[in-house]
Design a protein around this motif. Structure first.
Motif, short mmCIF file in Angstrom:
data_model
loop_
_atom_site.label_atom_id
_atom_site.label_comp_id
_atom_site.label_asym_id
_atom_site.label_seq_id
_atom_site.Cartn_x
_atom_site.Cartn_y
_atom_site.Cartn_z
N TYR A 1 0.84 -1.19 0.00
CA TYR A 1 0.00 0.00 0.00
C TYR A 1 0.88 1.24 0.00
CZ TYR A 1 -3.90 -3.04 1.35
OH TYR A 1 -4.84 -4.03 1.38
N LYS A 2 0.36 2.31 -0.57
CA LYS A 2 1.01 3.60 -0.46
C LYS A 2 0.48 4.29 0.80
CE LYS A 2 2.97 7.57 -1.07
NZ LYS A 2 4.35 7.74 -0.59
N ILE A 3 1.38 4.69 1.68
CA ILE A 3 0.98 5.37 2.92
C ILE A 3 1.15 6.87 2.74
CG2 ILE A 3 1.48 5.69 5.37
CD1 ILE A 3 2.34 2.77 5.48
N LYS A 4 0.09 7.62 3.02
CA LYS A 4 0.10 9.08 2.90
C LYS A 4 -0.06 9.69 4.30
CE LYS A 4 -0.39 11.17 -0.58
NZ LYS A 4 0.59 11.89 -1.41
N ASN A 5 0.77 10.65 4.60
CA ASN A 5 0.75 11.31 5.92
C ASN A 5 0.13 12.69 5.79
OD1 ASN A 5 1.22 12.44 8.40
ND2 ASN A 5 3.43 12.15 8.40
N TYR A 6 -1.13 12.81 6.21
CA TYR A 6 -1.84 14.08 6.17
C TYR A 6 -1.96 14.72 7.56
CZ TYR A 6 -3.27 13.18 1.34
OH TYR A 6 -3.28 12.95 -0.03
N GLY A 7 -1.12 14.29 8.50
CA GLY A 7 -1.11 14.94 9.80
C GLY A 7 -0.68 16.40 9.67
N VAL A 8 -1.25 17.27 10.49
CA VAL A 8 -0.93 18.70 10.44
C VAL A 8 -0.71 19.20 11.87
CG1 VAL A 8 -1.69 21.01 9.74
CG2 VAL A 8 -2.35 19.01 8.37
N GLY A 9 0.40 19.88 12.08
CA GLY A 9 0.69 20.40 13.41
C GLY A 9 -0.43 21.25 13.96
N GLY A 10 -0.86 20.95 15.17
CA GLY A 10 -1.91 21.73 15.83
C GLY A 10 -3.32 21.25 15.58
N TYR A 11 -3.52 20.33 14.64
CA TYR A 11 -4.87 19.87 14.34
C TYR A 11 -5.40 18.97 15.46
CZ TYR A 11 -5.37 21.42 9.44
OH TYR A 11 -5.52 22.15 8.29
N GLY A 12 -6.70 19.08 15.69
CA GLY A 12 -7.41 18.16 16.55
C GLY A 12 -8.37 17.36 15.69
N GLY A 13 -9.45 16.86 16.30
CA GLY A 13 -10.41 16.06 15.56
C GLY A 13 -11.24 16.87 14.58
N THR A 14 -11.63 18.09 14.97
CA THR A 14 -12.47 18.91 14.10
C THR A 14 -11.77 19.19 12.78
OG1 THR A 14 -13.49 19.98 16.02
CG2 THR A 14 -13.72 21.09 13.91
N GLN A 15 -10.52 19.67 12.86
CA GLN A 15 -9.78 19.98 11.63
C GLN A 15 -9.41 18.71 10.87
OE1 GLN A 15 -7.37 22.46 14.18
NE2 GLN A 15 -7.17 23.93 12.51
N SER A 16 -9.11 17.64 11.60
CA SER A 16 -8.78 16.38 10.93
C SER A 16 -9.96 15.85 10.13
CB SER A 16 -8.33 15.34 11.96
OG SER A 16 -7.11 15.71 12.57
N PHE A 17 -11.18 16.03 10.66
CA PHE A 17 -12.37 15.61 9.93
C PHE A 17 -12.55 16.46 8.67
CE2 PHE A 17 -16.98 16.36 9.20
CZ PHE A 17 -17.27 15.12 8.64
N LEU A 18 -12.37 17.78 8.80
CA LEU A 18 -12.46 18.65 7.63
C LEU A 18 -11.40 18.28 6.59
CD1 LEU A 18 -13.05 22.09 9.40
CD2 LEU A 18 -14.75 20.72 8.17
N LYS A 19 -10.22 17.95 7.09
CA LYS A 19 -9.14 17.52 6.19
C LYS A 19 -9.51 16.22 5.48
CE LYS A 19 -4.92 17.64 4.50
NZ LYS A 19 -4.52 18.69 3.53
N LEU A 20 -10.10 15.30 6.23
CA LEU A 20 -10.49 14.01 5.65
C LEU A 20 -11.52 14.21 4.54
CD1 LEU A 20 -10.19 10.94 5.75
CD2 LEU A 20 -11.96 10.89 7.52
N LYS A 21 -12.46 15.09 4.76
CA LYS A 21 -13.46 15.39 3.71
C LYS A 21 -12.78 15.88 2.44
CE LYS A 21 -17.19 17.67 4.69
NZ LYS A 21 -18.09 18.72 5.23
N SER A 22 -11.82 16.78 2.59
CA SER A 22 -11.14 17.32 1.42
C SER A 22 -10.29 16.25 0.73
CB SER A 22 -10.27 18.52 1.81
OG SER A 22 -9.14 18.12 2.55
N ILE A 23 -9.71 15.34 1.51
CA ILE A 23 -8.91 14.26 0.94
C ILE A 23 -9.76 13.36 0.06
CG2 ILE A 23 -7.58 12.18 1.46
CD1 ILE A 23 -6.62 13.64 4.03
N PHE A 24 -10.94 12.99 0.58
CA PHE A 24 -11.82 12.12 -0.20
C PHE A 24 -12.34 12.81 -1.45
CE2 PHE A 24 -12.52 9.39 3.69
CZ PHE A 24 -12.02 8.23 3.12
N ASN A 25 -12.42 14.13 -1.42
CA ASN A 25 -12.84 14.88 -2.61
C ASN A 25 -11.76 14.89 -3.69
OD1 ASN A 25 -15.38 15.57 -1.64
ND2 ASN A 25 -14.67 17.47 -0.71
N GLU A 26 -10.51 14.67 -3.28
CA GLU A 26 -9.40 14.80 -4.22
C GLU A 26 -8.67 13.49 -4.49
OE1 GLU A 26 -7.00 17.69 -2.29
OE2 GLU A 26 -8.47 19.32 -2.53
N GLN A 27 -8.78 12.50 -3.59
CA GLN A 27 -8.01 11.28 -3.70
C GLN A 27 -8.92 10.07 -3.96
OE1 GLN A 27 -4.60 10.86 -3.38
NE2 GLN A 27 -4.20 13.04 -3.06
N THR A 28 -8.36 9.08 -4.59
CA THR A 28 -9.09 7.83 -4.84
C THR A 28 -8.24 6.67 -4.32
OG1 THR A 28 -8.12 7.64 -7.05
CG2 THR A 28 -10.26 8.76 -6.87
#
Length: 339
Positions: free
Chosen positions: A130-157
């Protein structure tokens, strides 16, 4: 205005000024508080790998960043952000492979260590299918991580597995608690503009994510420790109701992460990072919640002590990340077999 009234007015002004000065001196020299602009930011001479974002508050800025040593014995560290906002995670070409993605905060991203020293990078060395992608962001909690996850699914397959790196402090970040807003404001000195923070609340039992809010500032807060103290108190009052619901809010964010992962054909795993820092009663709460909702979880703990932390900075060093990568790999094998 009579002379007596004028004298009374002057006396009141002088009394208030005297009280203000006494409180100011008490906070500075007894309590150790400081004005807003005198916070002694460690990172003031370091590069800024973030840009402001109207939805997530801030996001990684693509590029290569060299951080000066955090101590005299330290070394320069390199942070590489790719165009999709992920951190560089191995040079091999995995474009045709299905993906495992990590979301979370600075522990996931790998604050203060090189690209090739983070646990997602080290995990990639062990997992070749598998290809492992690291989308962790300094300072993020669950709220921002969820928003980030939404954007990832909009752009990644081809995402097959999502791991959310959770630490107990995410509960505070999720609700924009006053203490966290203060620390963000402290650590955004030198950034063009100021960091703002999206946050979550409960409305009729459902999660509502609010637009990013900036740190509340009063006049003279950058000059007076007392005014800065009042600012923090106002922020604490503003987030008081949310603070009583922080665990419930955090759990509902996890449910939304799980749902959006399933809707996009991916399995979601809750990754306890620093699980030992979670009080046993609170861990039992999460344990019950995750099992009731059929959400798989992994427990790992960054080892403590000076041999496992970046001196002068405090985040885990390469050895700390190596320990976590082994923990995740050993516990992830069964989940990978089921994919």
């Amino acid at each position: 205005m009579t002379k007596k009234i004028l004298q009374s007015f002057i006396l009141i002004i002088l009394s208030l000024t005297f009280i203000f000065l006494i409180l100011e001196l008490f906070l500075r020299f007894i309590m150790g508080d400081v004005p807003r602009n005198n916070l002694g930011l460690k990172q003031k001479n370091q590069p800024i790998p973030f840009v402001e974002d109207k939805e997530m508050g801030w996001k990684p800025k693509p590029g290569e960043y060299l951080f000066a040593p955090w101590s005299e014995e330290g070394k320069t560290t390199k942070l590489t952000i790719l165009n999709d906002g992920s951190r560089l995670n191995d040079h091999e070409d995995y474009k045709k492979k299905e993906k495992i993605i990590f979301i979370g905060g600075s522990l996931t991203q790998g604050q203060a260590v090189n690209d090739n020293e983070t646990f997602p990078w080290l995990l990639q060395k062990k997992i070749k299918s598998y290809k492992i992608k690291n989308y962790g962001v300094g300072g993020y909690g669950g709220t921002q991580s969820f928003l980030k996850l939404k954007s990832i699914f909009n752009e990644q397959t081809n995402i097959r597995l999502v791991l959310y790196g959770f630490i107990p402090h995410h509960e505070i970040r999720n609700i924009a608690a006053g203490s966290w807003m203060y620390l963000l404001n402290k650590n955004s000195r030198g950034i063009e503009g100021k960091l703002s923070l999206p946050y979550a609340s409960l409305e009729n039992g459902n999660i509502k994510i609010h637009k990013p809010k900036k740190y509340f500032e009063l006049p003279l807060g950058n000059k007076s420790a007392l005014v800065a103290k009042i600012e923090k108190r106002i922020l604490k009052i503003d987030s008081f109701k949310r603070s009583l619901q922080k665990t419930e809010i955090s759990k509902k964010i996890v449910l939304d992460m799980n749902k959006i992962s399933k809707d996009n054909g991916a399995k979601f795993i809750f990754l306890f990072l620093n699980v030992n820092e979670l009080p046993s009663k609170q861990f039992d709460t999460y344990d019950k919640f995750l099992k009731e909702n059929n959400i798989e979880y992994i427990k790992c703990q960054f080892p403590k002590g000076k041999n496992y932390t970046v001196k002068g900075e405090g985040h885990p060093n390469k050895d700390g990340h190596d320990s976590i990568s082994n923990c995740i790999y050993n516990k992830l094998s069964l989940a990978l077999d089921k994919l």
